[in-house]
Design a protein around this motif. Sequence first.
Motif, PDB file in Angstrom:
ATOM      1  N   LEU A 161      37.396 -20.376   0.478  1.00 51.16           N
ATOM      2  CA  LEU A 161      37.451 -18.912   0.549  1.00 51.16           C
ATOM      3  C   LEU A 161      38.886 -18.394   0.562  1.00 51.16           C
ATOM      4  CD1 LEU A 161      34.554 -18.168   3.051  1.00 51.16           C
ATOM      5  CD2 LEU A 161      34.627 -17.651   0.613  1.00 51.16           C
ATOM      6  N   GLY A 162      39.750 -19.099   1.255  1.00 51.87           N
ATOM      7  CA  GLY A 162      41.149 -18.682   1.308  1.00 51.87           C
ATOM      8  C   GLY A 162      41.828 -18.764  -0.044  1.00 51.87           C
ATOM      9  N   THR A 163      41.672 -19.889  -0.742  1.00 49.23           N
ATOM     10  CA  THR A 163      42.316 -20.029  -2.047  1.00 49.23           C
ATOM     11  C   THR A 163      41.696 -19.085  -3.066  1.00 49.23           C
ATOM     12  OG1 THR A 163      40.908 -21.926  -2.579  1.00 49.23           O
ATOM     13  CG2 THR A 163      43.105 -22.399  -1.711  1.00 49.23           C
ATOM     14  N   TRP A 164      40.393 -18.846  -2.985  1.00 48.47           N
ATOM     15  CA  TRP A 164      39.748 -17.906  -3.908  1.00 48.47           C
ATOM     16  C   TRP A 164      40.264 -16.486  -3.672  1.00 48.47           C
ATOM     17  CZ3 TRP A 164      36.428 -13.693  -3.461  1.00 48.47           C
ATOM     18  CH2 TRP A 164      35.840 -13.270  -4.657  1.00 48.47           C
ATOM     19  N   THR A 165      40.412 -16.104  -2.407  1.00 49.02           N
ATOM     20  CA  THR A 165      40.912 -14.769  -2.083  1.00 49.02           C
ATOM     21  C   THR A 165      42.337 -14.574  -2.582  1.00 49.02           C
ATOM     22  OG1 THR A 165      39.505 -14.715  -0.125  1.00 49.02           O
ATOM     23  CG2 THR A 165      41.311 -13.138  -0.204  1.00 49.02           C
ATOM     24  N   VAL A 166      43.193 -15.558  -2.366  1.00 54.11           N
ATOM     25  CA  VAL A 166      44.573 -15.467  -2.828  1.00 54.11           C
ATOM     26  C   VAL A 166      44.618 -15.395  -4.354  1.00 54.11           C
ATOM     27  CG1 VAL A 166      46.756 -16.737  -2.975  1.00 54.11           C
ATOM     28  CG2 VAL A 166      45.557 -16.570  -0.796  1.00 54.11           C
ATOM     29  N   CYS A 167      43.827 -16.211  -5.018  1.00 57.21           N
ATOM     30  CA  CYS A 167      43.786 -16.208  -6.475  1.00 57.21           C
ATOM     31  C   CYS A 167      43.299 -14.862  -7.008  1.00 57.21           C
ATOM     32  CB  CYS A 167      42.894 -17.341  -6.969  1.00 57.21           C
ATOM     33  SG  CYS A 167      42.809 -17.478  -8.765  1.00 57.21           S
ATOM     34  N   GLN A 168      42.243 -14.307  -6.415  1.00 55.86           N
ATOM     35  CA  GLN A 168      41.732 -13.005  -6.853  1.00 55.86           C
ATOM     36  C   GLN A 168      42.778 -11.917  -6.632  1.00 55.86           C
ATOM     37  OE1 GLN A 168      38.772 -12.036  -8.343  1.00 55.86           O
ATOM     38  NE2 GLN A 168      38.464 -14.210  -8.640  1.00 55.86           N
ATOM     39  N   ARG A 169      43.507 -11.980  -5.520  1.00 53.38           N
ATOM     40  CA  ARG A 169      44.551 -11.003  -5.256  1.00 53.38           C
ATOM     41  C   ARG A 169      45.659 -11.103  -6.310  1.00 53.38           C
ATOM     42  NH1 ARG A 169      46.954 -12.270  -0.110  1.00 53.38           N
ATOM     43  NH2 ARG A 169      44.923 -11.769   0.739  1.00 53.38           N
ATOM     44  N   ASN A 170      46.036 -12.332  -6.683  1.00 51.26           N
ATOM     45  CA  ASN A 170      47.058 -12.516  -7.708  1.00 51.26           C
ATOM     46  C   ASN A 170      46.590 -11.995  -9.068  1.00 51.26           C
ATOM     47  OD1 ASN A 170      48.725 -13.696  -5.834  1.00 51.26           O
ATOM     48  ND2 ASN A 170      48.200 -15.777  -6.415  1.00 51.26           N
ATOM     49  N   ILE A 215      29.962 -21.720 -13.791  1.00 51.37           N
ATOM     50  CA  ILE A 215      30.959 -21.706 -12.721  1.00 51.37           C
ATOM     51  C   ILE A 215      32.366 -21.961 -13.254  1.00 51.37           C
ATOM     52  CG2 ILE A 215      30.900 -24.126 -11.989  1.00 51.37           C
ATOM     53  CD1 ILE A 215      30.688 -22.829  -9.083  1.00 51.37           C
ATOM     54  N   GLY A 216      32.491 -22.717 -14.336  1.00 51.94           N
ATOM     55  CA  GLY A 216      33.801 -22.961 -14.916  1.00 51.94           C
ATOM     56  C   GLY A 216      34.410 -21.738 -15.568  1.00 51.94           C
ATOM     57  N   GLU A 217      33.580 -20.767 -15.936  1.00 56.09           N
ATOM     58  CA  GLU A 217      34.054 -19.538 -16.559  1.00 56.09           C
ATOM     59  C   GLU A 217      34.481 -18.488 -15.533  1.00 56.09           C
ATOM     60  OE1 GLU A 217      30.985 -18.067 -19.106  1.00 56.09           O
ATOM     61  OE2 GLU A 217      30.640 -20.027 -19.996  1.00 56.09           O
ATOM     62  N   MET A 218      34.093 -18.674 -14.293  1.00 59.69           N
ATOM     63  CA  MET A 218      34.416 -17.692 -13.260  1.00 59.69           C
ATOM     64  C   MET A 218      35.871 -17.849 -12.842  1.00 59.69           C
ATOM     65  SD  MET A 218      31.091 -17.938 -10.866  1.00 59.69           S
ATOM     66  CE  MET A 218      29.468 -17.831 -11.541  1.00 59.69           C
ATOM     67  N   PRO A 219      36.616 -16.743 -12.810  1.00 55.47           N
ATOM     68  CA  PRO A 219      38.024 -16.839 -12.437  1.00 55.47           C
ATOM     69  C   PRO A 219      38.194 -17.400 -11.035  1.00 55.47           C
ATOM     70  CG  PRO A 219      37.469 -14.625 -13.171  1.00 55.47           C
ATOM     71  CD  PRO A 219      36.203 -15.389 -13.093  1.00 55.47           C
ATOM     72  N   CYS A 220      39.069 -18.354 -10.892  1.00 58.15           N
ATOM     73  CA  CYS A 220      39.471 -18.950  -9.615  1.00 58.15           C
ATOM     74  C   CYS A 220      38.433 -19.891  -9.000  1.00 58.15           C
ATOM     75  CB  CYS A 220      39.825 -17.881  -8.583  1.00 58.15           C
ATOM     76  SG  CYS A 220      41.091 -16.738  -9.107  1.00 58.15           S
ATOM     77  N   ALA A 221      37.227 -19.945  -9.496  1.00 56.86           N
ATOM     78  CA  ALA A 221      36.171 -20.719  -8.841  1.00 56.86           C
ATOM     79  C   ALA A 221      36.474 -22.213  -8.866  1.00 56.86           C
ATOM     80  CB  ALA A 221      34.826 -20.450  -9.490  1.00 56.86           C
ATOM     81  N   ARG A 222      36.859 -22.738 -10.012  1.00 59.35           N
ATOM     82  CA  ARG A 222      37.080 -24.178 -10.131  1.00 59.35           C
ATOM     83  C   ARG A 222      38.201 -24.639  -9.206  1.00 59.35           C
ATOM     84  NH1 ARG A 222      40.041 -27.983 -12.825  1.00 59.35           N
ATOM     85  NH2 ARG A 222      38.885 -29.835 -13.476  1.00 59.35           N
ATOM     86  N   ASN A 223      39.342 -23.964  -9.270  1.00 60.98           N
ATOM     87  CA  ASN A 223      40.480 -24.365  -8.434  1.00 60.98           C
ATOM     88  C   ASN A 223      40.160 -24.223  -6.952  1.00 60.98           C
ATOM     89  OD1 ASN A 223      41.975 -24.939 -10.679  1.00 60.98           O
ATOM     90  ND2 ASN A 223      43.003 -22.957 -10.725  1.00 60.98           N
TER      91      ASN A 223
END
Length: 140
Positions: free
Chosen positions: A98-107, A52-60
């Motif tokens: 979900l909101g922060t993950w979506t924003v991070c993935q969009r960035n 999970i630590g390797e997945m982009p945006c997951a930790r934050n």
Amino acid sequence: MSSDSRDGTQVASSQPSGSRRPIYRVESTGNFWQDAREAFKRVSIADDFQRIGEMPCARNSLMSGIASGVGVGVIRIMSAGFLVGSHWAVGTFMVVSLGTWTVCQRNIEAERRKLQKVVEEMPKRFIKQKDKAIDESGGS
């Protein structure tokens, strides 16, 4: 890379044997249920949680969701009771994560697009610089 013909996966041979990071080829049989069964066999929840630590945006995203859920949950528990507060905590965790993950993935996707554009423009810049240097040197 070695290939496993059973399920159509390719596993990089340079990685340790304990780390399963398959690269999947999209191969469909045309049968929805058979494809779904094969896809379900490939899911490993334990491996996903270990990485999970390797997945982009997951930790934050998870940390933001946990902090927000705890904060809202504590406030609601003090004002409305434990059951209502716990519902608010779980709901807040889900929405914020979900909101922060979506924003991070969009960035990340926007950054990838910008990088791709720069990579595509790079040869054109070198050609323009060569043309400019030739024009300044006398045109021969």
